[in-house]
Design a protein around this motif. Structure first.
Motif, PDB file in Angstrom:
ATOM      1  N   LEU A 370       0.731  -1.090  -0.074  1.00  5.89           N
ATOM      2  CA  LEU A 370       0.140   0.027   0.061  1.00  5.89           C
ATOM      3  C   LEU A 370       0.874   1.191   0.007  1.00  5.89           C
ATOM      4  N   SER A 374       0.755   5.284  -1.848  1.00  3.21           N
ATOM      5  CA  SER A 374       0.566   6.398  -0.866  1.00  3.21           C
ATOM      6  C   SER A 374       1.198   7.460  -0.591  1.00  3.21           C
ATOM      7  N   GLY A 377       0.848   8.142   4.142  1.00  2.65           N
ATOM      8  CA  GLY A 377       0.015   7.295   4.642  1.00  2.65           C
ATOM      9  C   GLY A 377      -1.481   7.304   4.023  1.00  2.65           C
ATOM     10  N   ILE A 378      -1.478   8.415   3.039  1.00 13.37           N
ATOM     11  CA  ILE A 378      -2.968   8.462   2.591  1.00 13.37           C
ATOM     12  C   ILE A 378      -2.883   7.826   1.223  1.00 13.37           C
ATOM     13  N   ILE A 379      -3.769   6.984   0.935  1.00 17.79           N
ATOM     14  CA  ILE A 379      -3.925   6.251  -0.250  1.00 17.79           C
ATOM     15  C   ILE A 379      -4.439   7.116  -1.428  1.00 17.79           C
ATOM     16  N   ASN A 380      -3.795   6.912  -2.668  1.00 22.13           N
ATOM     17  CA  ASN A 380      -4.204   7.693  -3.658  1.00 22.13           C
ATOM     18  C   ASN A 380      -4.962   6.695  -4.486  1.00 22.13           C
ATOM     19  N   THR A 381      -6.413   6.739  -4.169  1.00 23.09           N
ATOM     20  CA  THR A 381      -7.384   5.616  -4.652  1.00 23.09           C
ATOM     21  C   THR A 381      -7.356   5.604  -6.464  1.00 23.09           C
ATOM     22  N   GLU A 384      -4.486   3.577  -7.254  1.00 26.07           N
ATOM     23  CA  GLU A 384      -4.682   2.071  -6.846  1.00 26.07           C
ATOM     24  C   GLU A 384      -5.621   1.497  -7.908  1.00 26.07           C
TER      25      GLU A 384
ATOM     26  N   PHE B 254     -12.207   9.408   7.553  1.00 27.99           N
ATOM     27  CA  PHE B 254     -11.067   9.476   6.546  1.00 27.99           C
ATOM     28  C   PHE B 254      -9.897   8.363   6.931  1.00 27.99           C
ATOM     29  N   LYS B 258      -9.274   6.053   3.612  1.00 25.75           N
ATOM     30  CA  LYS B 258      -8.312   6.759   2.767  1.00 25.75           C
ATOM     31  C   LYS B 258      -6.989   6.247   3.143  1.00 25.75           C
ATOM     32  N   THR B 259      -6.750   5.855   4.156  1.00 24.69           N
ATOM     33  CA  THR B 259      -4.982   5.565   4.803  1.00 24.69           C
ATOM     34  C   THR B 259      -4.820   4.079   4.619  1.00 24.69           C
ATOM     35  N   VAL B 260      -3.591   3.957   4.519  1.00 20.34           N
ATOM     36  CA  VAL B 260      -2.854   2.785   4.791  1.00 20.34           C
ATOM     37  C   VAL B 260      -3.449   2.164   5.927  1.00 20.34           C
ATOM     38  N   LEU B 261      -3.384   2.459   6.996  1.00 18.59           N
ATOM     39  CA  LEU B 261      -3.514   1.954   8.537  1.00 18.59           C
ATOM     40  C   LEU B 261      -5.025   1.642   8.295  1.00 18.59           C
ATOM     41  N   HIS B 264      -5.203  -1.664   6.393  1.00 20.04           N
ATOM     42  CA  HIS B 264      -4.643  -2.624   7.197  1.00 20.04           C
ATOM     43  C   HIS B 264      -5.424  -2.985   8.297  1.00 20.04           C
TER      44      HIS B 264
END
Lengths: 506, 391
Positions: A370, A374, A377-381, A384, B254, B258-261, B264
């Motif tokens: 992931l 990202s 820590g914020i995923i670029n959907t 993705e 959010f 939207k986050t990896v955390l 997971h």
């Protein structure tokens, strides 16, 4: 009455289109030890499940004749009633109960509505004598070694007045002394007139104990060998086990260029704390860049354990020896470290510990990397979806959309999702554990083609497989494992089905 | 594809997500009709949301705990205990409010991490570990309130958290101006974020819903925000409790989507073995989820203490079960890996609406419990049925 205690005539069994058993004939004489031999997936276990009533009457074709009568078992207790007892590889004992409670579990000695414990203990002592087990009936099962637990299982079967005893790889988990002891007990029981069917992969044992041996291959009876005619020998058995034709379904790789070692194991051992024994013993192995290593062997030979011990040791084995990846020594503390070092492991049981079945294709493909899509820590959907779309296209995953839940895909497509997940993690060494189990021929070919493509791109592959054809068709070099050890290493041009199977059944 | 067909198929695919919204609307309409509109009055809705606040924040944390296949029974009395500590720090020690709140939140994290250690590192089943915690915090609450009994708080700023409203700049026709502005900003932000998401999706050439559906969705959601704003503005406007609740939802929504955390957390919930083999640190995720649960328990405790303007010896009783009920009504699945933060808030509001509506109708407390139990069972049955249909 006929001389046979059991006759299975023309047994066929299908699982949704796949023929697991095809017109199998299998006969056991009274008072003989009859071994059942075959590769993984040859149909041995299915045949025993038909016999014991796990698959009820009507779900298979053919007849079961026991002591001269045609039997229609609807459930397991029906087969127990006529005197058939089966002992599975995974023992079905209650570890926190005593030996005598276990022996008579489900078959209690009663006086009126109450259990007569004193009588139970007296009877148990008799049973323990029969199997030559020298423990008090009050001992707890969990305090016994596996070998002794196996004897308790046999005592339990004897308490139900068993006439035909079936053992599924009884010595697989035993050490040599315990194995020998068990075989002695079986011979003793034979003298008392109890017949026995034993499934075994260890040919030495088969040769030492069997009166007859039947070889199954691809759901068919190949032959029944007779010890009194001198037919039970290693070479004859192996010849009959492996005779499968290798079809030319393995795509060829044009240029084979191997680089230096990318992974090296020296004196590598893994001790499983829960099982209390070594599952990997003194393995020496190396993988070169651009090479496909085949690891052959039968189930339980320690191949998966070897893979796990390399891949960050998720089962927390106690490890010994040296692992060198890309030139630096690495005992990985967590799978994450192994992934960072460029190792990926596609598991054998993709539904159990490979995929997230309730999540969609997109989430499954990106989960191992992931951070690659990202920032902070914020995923670029959107990124993705693009990544997942790429893998769906390049691996030819057949699904209506990326949002399709992985649990609803076919086996072949699930396996491709697993592959996609690990390819996105960018590995240099890919470990594939039974990569084509349970998937159709078309998808198999696709996966082989993908493997070749990855090798051409500079990856190295360790392929664990029970399918000899696959091992011989895809590998550049082969290691054969049995009992946690590497029994032999061979170059592809000298490897044959016979010599692999010979090492695997030691 | 025609407009109605598209709407219909969208509805079918997402019925599980929409289910609880529909349930909430049905409940609200029913009570409005039965109470001649009293239920939807400004005052009642304002009270209803305030009374849901301290359960709603717990339900958000509980949803994540249930998503990773655990449970936390200790949060009720942990909230009560931390609420009492808040009261002691403010009323007896005399610490200022801006120091007290962070201290209590940190204490909450510590409480949660303690559960996390028991569950993830020592391997005690979460049911037992947190049951032990529940007993310990109940005892601790009694211990700290033993001498004084109820501790009264005189700090007006603190008491405003549970009782006060955001200041009004001007009253227009009896409406609360700042609340109207907040609502308007909310609508504009919503529309902006939806349009920018759609634009970037189009840029990547991904599939999007048709323009008609998109506009209909914008209009409907905006209308709902506007309506709620208008109702609340008719009384005293947004309360601080509602503002805090909204903040918690926005932050957690959010984090989880939207986050990896967040990814997971859901991965650990849907298959812990596969998560481990994918390089996810399952222990760490368990710590984080229990830590966040503890922090939200502290927040819940402060909201409740502030609402009562005092700490009592029985504060926190059965909060944990109300939170678990709200989480399940909100669509979380005990099999793990499924459940949304927004669902938890809706679940809490559904349960609060039931209580509020039945109180207005004068339904006896005995029937209230039975009906709420029925709704909880019904929500889980709906969940199981729709999942079967899909699988």
């Amino acid at each position: 009455m006929s001389e046979y205690i059991l006759e299975m005539n023309g047994i066929s069994k299908e699982f949704t289109g796949v023929k697991a058993l095809d017109n199998v004939n299998f006969k056991v004489k009274k008072g003989e030890i009859h071994c059942l031999i075959g590769e993984n997936g040859a149909g041995k276990s299915t045949l025993m499940k038909v016999l014991s009533g796990v698959y009820p009457y009507g779900t298979y074709q053919g007849d079961i004749v026991f002591e001269g009568n045609v039997q229609q078992f609807n459930k397991i207790s029906d087969s127990v009633k006529v005197g058939i007892g089966i002992i599975y590889q995974e023992l079905a004992l209650f570890p926190d109960l005593t030996v005598y409670e276990n022996i008579f579990a489900g078959n209690e000695v009663k006086r009126g509505p109450f259990i007569n414990w004193n009588q139970t203990i007296v009877e148990s002592t008799k049973m323990l004598e029969k199997v030559k087990l020298n423990v008090t009936p009050e001992t707890l099962i969990k305090d016994l070694s596996i070998g002794k637990q196996q004897l308790v299982e046999i005592a339990k079967a004897l308490s139900k007045e068993v006439k035909l005893l079936i053992l599924d790889e009884p010595t697989a988990a035993l050490n040599e002394d315990d194995s020998e002891n068990l075989l002695e007990v079986l011979s003793e029981l034979k003298n008392q007139g109890i017949s026995c069917i034993m499934i075994s992969h260890k040919l030495k044992e088969v040769i030492s104990i069997a009166d007859k041996a039947t070889v199954l291959r691809d759901g068919r009876t190949i032959c029944t060998l007779d010890a009194s005619k001198g037919e039970i020998s290693e070479s004859i058995i192996i010849k009959n086990m492996v005779g499968r034709e290798i079809n030319d379904i393995y795509p060829k790789r044009a240029n084979k260029l191997f680089g230096e070692n990318v992974l090296e194991l020296t004196n590598w051992s893994a001790y499983d704390v829960q099982l209390g024994r070594k599952v990997v013993k003194d393995v020496n192995l190396h993988v070169k860049k651009g090479e496909i290593i085949g690891i052959a062997g039968l189930m339980g030979s320690g191949r998966t354990e070897l893979a796990l011990s390399i891949f960050g040791n998720p089962k927390a084995y106690k490890l010994q020896g040296n692992l060198v990846v890309n030139g630096s020594s690495k005992p990985f503390k967590h799978t994450r470290d192994a992934i960072k070092a460029g190792i990926a492991y596609v598991t054998e049981d993709r539904k159990g510990d490979g995929l997230f079945l309730i999540q969609d294709i997109k989430n499954n493909v990106t989960v191992a990397n992931l951070h690659g899509i990202s920032t902070n820590g914020i995923i670029n959907t959107n990124e993705e979806v693009k990544v997942a779309e790429d893998y769906k296209r390049s691996l030819n995953i057949k699904a209506s959309s990326l949002e399709q839940v992985v649990g609803n895909l076919s086996g072949g497509n699930q396996q491709k999702v697993s592959l996609g997940k690990w390819l996105f993690a960018g590995p240099k060494i890919l470990i594939l554990d039974e990569p084509t189990r349970g998937i159709d021929v078309g998808a198999k070919f696709e996966i082989y083609t993908i493997m070749n493509k990855l090798i051409n791109e500079g990856m190295s592959i360790i392929m664990i497989s029970s399918e000899l054809g696959e091992v011989l068709g895809m590998s550049d070099r082969i290691y054969v494992m049995a009992e946690g050890k590497v029994k032999g290493e061979m170059a592809i041009d000298v490897a044959t089905q016979e010599n692999i199977m010979k090492l695997a059944t030691q | 594809m025609g407009f109605f067909n598209e709407a219909k198929s969208l509805f079918k695919v997402n019925i599980r997500d929409y289910g609880m919204y529909i349930a909430l609307i049905v409940i609200m309409l029913t009570f409005s009709i039965m109470t001649n509109g009293l239920f939807m009055s400004s005052r009642n809705i304002s009270n209803l949301l305030d009374s849901a606040g301290y359960i709603a924040v717990l339900a958000v944390g509980m949803t994540l705990v249930i998503v990773i296949r655990h449970i936390d029974l200790s949060v009720g009395f942990a909230a009560g205990f931390l609420g009492a500590i808040t009261a002691i720090l403010l009323a007896q020690v005399g610490l200022p409010i801006y120091l007290t709140i962070p201290i209590i939140l940190v204490l909450g994290v510590v409480v949660g991490l303690f559960n996390g250690v028991l569950v993830a590192s020592i391997g005690i089943p979460s049911f037992v570990a947190t049951l032990a915690g529940m007993l310990i915090y109940r005892g601790a609450l009694l211990q700290v309130t033993e001498k004084t009994g109820t501790i009264i708080i005189n700090d007006d700023n603190f008491n405003a958290i549970g009782n006060g409203f955001i200041p009004s700049i001007l009253q227009i026709n009896g409406l609360h101006l700042l609340s109207l502005l907040v609502g308007l900003v909310g609508i504009l932000l919503y529309i902006y974020s939806e349009i920018s998401t759609r634009k970037s999706k189009l840029k990547y050439q991904f599939e999007v819903v048709s323009k008609e559906i998109f506009i209909m969705k914008l209009v409907m959601v905006s209308a709902i925000i506007a309506y709620i704003t208008w109702i609340l503005a008719g009384y005293n406007g947004f309360s601080w409790t509602v503002v805090i609740m909204l903040l918690v939802v926005v932050v957690y929504h959010f984090l989880t989507t939207k986050t990896v955390l967040g990814r997971h957390i859901y991965a650990v919930g849907s298959n812990p073995e596969a998560a481990h083999l994918s390089g996810i640190n399952v222990k760490k995720i368990t710590y984080i989820v229990f830590g966040s649960m503890g922090m939200l328990a502290a927040l819940s405790g402060m909201l409740f203490t502030s609402r009562l303007q005092s700490a009592t010896t029985t504060a926190g009783t059965l909060f944990e079960l109300d939170a678990i009920a709200a989480a399940y009504v909100g669509g979380v699945s005990s099999a793990g890996g499924v459940g949304k933060v927004t669902g938890a808030i809706i679940g809490a509001i559904v349960m609060a609406s039931l209580s509020s509506g039945m109180n207005l109708l004068g339904v006896g407390i005995s029937y209230q419990y039975m009906i709420r139990g029925g709704v909880l069972a019904g929500a889980v049955i709906f969940d199981v049925m729709t999942r079967k249909q899909r699988g």
